[in-house]
Enzyme design. Structure first.
Site, PDB file in Angstrom:
ATOM      1  N   GLU A   1     -15.813 -15.270   1.671  1.00 41.00           N
ATOM      2  CA  GLU A   1     -15.296 -14.026   0.943  1.00 41.00           C
ATOM      3  C   GLU A   1     -15.983 -12.918   1.610  1.00 41.00           C
ATOM      4  O   GLU A   1     -17.318 -13.030   1.893  1.00 41.00           O
ATOM      5  CB  GLU A   1     -15.374 -14.174  -0.500  1.00 41.00           C
ATOM      6  CG  GLU A   1     -14.171 -14.471  -1.359  1.00 41.00           C
ATOM      7  CD  GLU A   1     -13.221 -13.520  -1.284  1.00 41.00           C
ATOM      8  OE1 GLU A   1     -13.152 -12.422  -0.364  1.00 41.00           O
ATOM      9  OE2 GLU A   1     -12.265 -13.417  -2.412  1.00 41.00           O
ATOM     10  N   ASP A   2     -15.785 -11.633   1.408  1.00 44.95           N
ATOM     11  CA  ASP A   2     -16.190 -10.533   1.602  1.00 44.95           C
ATOM     12  C   ASP A   2     -17.076 -10.065   0.353  1.00 44.95           C
ATOM     13  O   ASP A   2     -18.225  -9.467   0.625  1.00 44.95           O
ATOM     14  CB  ASP A   2     -15.373  -9.521   2.070  1.00 44.95           C
ATOM     15  CG  ASP A   2     -14.267  -9.180   1.170  1.00 44.95           C
ATOM     16  OD1 ASP A   2     -13.576 -10.213   0.006  1.00 44.95           O
ATOM     17  OD2 ASP A   2     -13.657  -8.127   0.826  1.00 44.95           O
TER      18      ASP A   2
ATOM     19  N   ASP B   1     -17.167  -9.614  -7.236  1.00 45.71           N
ATOM     20  CA  ASP B   1     -17.395  -8.456  -7.950  1.00 45.71           C
ATOM     21  C   ASP B   1     -17.309  -8.711  -9.334  1.00 45.71           C
ATOM     22  O   ASP B   1     -18.430  -9.222  -9.955  1.00 45.71           O
ATOM     23  CB  ASP B   1     -15.999  -7.563  -7.495  1.00 45.71           C
ATOM     24  CG  ASP B   1     -16.183  -6.101  -8.029  1.00 45.71           C
ATOM     25  OD1 ASP B   1     -16.717  -5.856  -9.184  1.00 45.71           O
ATOM     26  OD2 ASP B   1     -15.498  -5.091  -7.342  1.00 45.71           O
TER      27      ASP B   1
ATOM     28  N   PHE C   1     -18.246   1.343  -5.374  1.00 50.40           N
ATOM     29  CA  PHE C   1     -17.074   1.016  -4.713  1.00 50.40           C
ATOM     30  C   PHE C   1     -17.428   0.953  -3.042  1.00 50.40           C
ATOM     31  O   PHE C   1     -17.857   1.892  -2.724  1.00 50.40           O
ATOM     32  CB  PHE C   1     -15.776   1.914  -4.850  1.00 50.40           C
ATOM     33  CG  PHE C   1     -14.516   1.082  -4.669  1.00 50.40           C
ATOM     34  CD1 PHE C   1     -13.905   0.363  -5.537  1.00 50.40           C
ATOM     35  CD2 PHE C   1     -14.196   1.135  -3.226  1.00 50.40           C
ATOM     36  CE1 PHE C   1     -12.637  -0.046  -4.945  1.00 50.40           C
ATOM     37  CE2 PHE C   1     -12.938   0.548  -3.033  1.00 50.40           C
ATOM     38  CZ  PHE C   1     -12.521  -0.254  -3.955  1.00 50.40           C
TER      39      PHE C   1
ATOM     40  N   ARG D   1     -10.755  -1.076   6.156  1.00 54.02           N
ATOM     41  CA  ARG D   1     -10.909  -2.507   6.518  1.00 54.02           C
ATOM     42  C   ARG D   1     -11.741  -2.454   7.690  1.00 54.02           C
ATOM     43  O   ARG D   1     -12.497  -3.505   8.066  1.00 54.02           O
ATOM     44  CB  ARG D   1      -9.797  -3.441   6.338  1.00 54.02           C
ATOM     45  CG  ARG D   1      -9.314  -3.782   5.119  1.00 54.02           C
ATOM     46  CD  ARG D   1      -8.258  -4.688   5.120  1.00 54.02           C
ATOM     47  NE  ARG D   1      -7.266  -4.753   4.010  1.00 54.02           N
ATOM     48  CZ  ARG D   1      -7.600  -5.248   2.848  1.00 54.02           C
ATOM     49  NH1 ARG D   1      -8.572  -6.006   2.667  1.00 54.02           N
ATOM     50  NH2 ARG D   1      -6.524  -5.428   1.766  1.00 54.02           N
TER      51      ARG D   1
HETATM   52  C1  PRP Z   1     -11.115  -8.379  -3.367  1.00 53.85           C
HETATM   53  C2  PRP Z   1     -12.367  -9.280  -2.581  1.00 53.85           C
HETATM   54  C3  PRP Z   1     -12.397 -10.362  -3.540  1.00 53.85           C
HETATM   55  C4  PRP Z   1     -11.936  -9.984  -4.822  1.00 53.85           C
HETATM   56  C5  PRP Z   1     -13.426  -9.906  -5.659  1.00 53.85           C
HETATM   57  O1  PRP Z   1      -9.922  -8.830  -2.955  1.00 53.85           O
HETATM   58  O2  PRP Z   1     -11.917  -9.271  -1.185  1.00 53.85           O
HETATM   59  O3  PRP Z   1     -11.362 -11.221  -2.861  1.00 53.85           O
HETATM   60  O4  PRP Z   1     -11.313  -8.839  -4.600  1.00 53.85           O
HETATM   61  O5  PRP Z   1     -13.029  -9.395  -6.897  1.00 53.85           O
HETATM   62  P1  PRP Z   1     -13.311 -10.148  -8.136  1.00 53.85           P
HETATM   63  O6  PRP Z   1     -14.784 -10.674  -8.109  1.00 53.85           O
HETATM   64  O7  PRP Z   1     -13.456  -9.055  -9.343  1.00 53.85           O
HETATM   65  O8  PRP Z   1     -12.069 -11.154  -8.624  1.00 53.85           O
HETATM   66  P2  PRP Z   1      -8.584  -7.770  -3.134  1.00 53.85           P
HETATM   67  O9  PRP Z   1      -7.789  -8.469  -4.521  1.00 53.85           O
HETATM   68  O10 PRP Z   1      -8.698  -6.420  -3.282  1.00 53.85           O
HETATM   69  O11 PRP Z   1      -7.565  -8.614  -2.157  1.00 53.85           O
HETATM   70  P3  PRP Z   1      -8.038  -8.027  -0.561  1.00 53.85           P
HETATM   71  O12 PRP Z   1      -8.979  -9.107  -0.171  1.00 53.85           O
HETATM   72  O13 PRP Z   1      -6.734  -8.310   0.323  1.00 53.85           O
HETATM   73  O14 PRP Z   1      -8.469  -6.476  -0.329  1.00 53.85           O
HETATM   74 MG    MG Z   2      -8.852  -5.268  -1.629  1.00 51.92          MG
HETATM   75 MN    MN Z   3     -10.082 -10.284  -1.142  1.00 53.28          MN
END
Ligand code: PRP
Ligand code: MG
Ligand code: MN
Length: 181
Positions: free
Chosen positions: A101-102, A105, A154, A167
């Site tokens: 994962e990136d 949160d 953010f 991105r």
């Molecule tokens: C973001 C991020 C994680 C997730 C973390 O993805 O890449 O996958 O949110 O958030 P959390 O810990 O509060 O659940 P996003 O849903 O924005 O999709 P993306 O990766 O396509 O940007």
């Molecule tokens: Mg996202």
């Molecule tokens: Mn994501």
């Protein structure tokens, strides 16, 4: 990279800092998975950069698969609603799954994903994330490999988006509050 205008507040981690940390994480992973094979599961779309760079730093034999889930929509707040947009192609039976994962949160996406993948008969399921926001955690998630813990701001770049943009930035930075206020 894209023209940031004044949308970037500050740089948190340069490309060099990210690369150096990934090498350390990969060394830890190689130690932990010695004699095994890994199935890296990248979470689209944010994990694409971490997946590309971390996988190339790992020496352990590995396969890659991708899953698309969504929890954010296009805003800046976690909704807690996790949807599968694209499931894995691989059978997880007896596989050593390492979710990539990136960012973690609220933890809602990963808590849900870890339990979902654990129910598919894998030998193990662990998580590697570039970033984690301890102050934002709504649920406890056991994360084995963390690049950096960051404050509750953010962040954009290195796969992380705001409304699908930024991105492609090679570094990780914070988004100026005027952009989303
Ligand atoms: C973001 C991020 C994680 C997730 C973390 O993805 O890449 O996958 O949110 O958030 P959390 O810990 O509060 O659940 P996003 O849903 O924005 O999709 P993306 O990766 O396509 O940007
Ligand atoms: Mg996202
Ligand atoms: Mn994501």
């Amino acid at each position: 990279a894209s023209d940031m205008g004044s949308d970037l507040e500050k740089i948190l981690f340069t490309k060099e800092q990210i690369d150096a940390r990934l090498v350390e994480m990969a060394a830890e992973i190689d130690r932990d998975y010695e004699g095994k094979e890994i199935l890296l599961v990248g979470v689209l779309r944010g994990a694409i950069m971490v997946m590309a760079d971390l996988s190339r730093a790992i020496s352990t034999p590995l396969e890659m698969d991708w899953m698309a889930v969504s929890s954010y929509g296009s805003g800046t707040k976690s909704s807690g609603v996790v949807r599968i947009l694209k499931d894995l192609d691989s059978d997880l039976t007896d596989k050593h799954v390492l979710i990539v994962e990136d960012i973690i949160d609220s933890g809602l996406t990963l808590a849900w994903l870890k339990s979902n993948l654990s129910s598919r008969g894998p030998a193990s399921v662990e998580i590697a994330t570039m970033l984690r926001k301890p102050e934002a955690a709504k649920v406890e998630v056991d994360v084995k490999y963390v690049g950096f813990d960051i404050p509750n701001e953010f962040v954009i770049g290195y796969g992380l988006d705001y409304a699908e943009k930024y991105r492609n930035l090679p570094f990780i930075g914070t988004l100026a509050p005027h952009v989303y206020n």
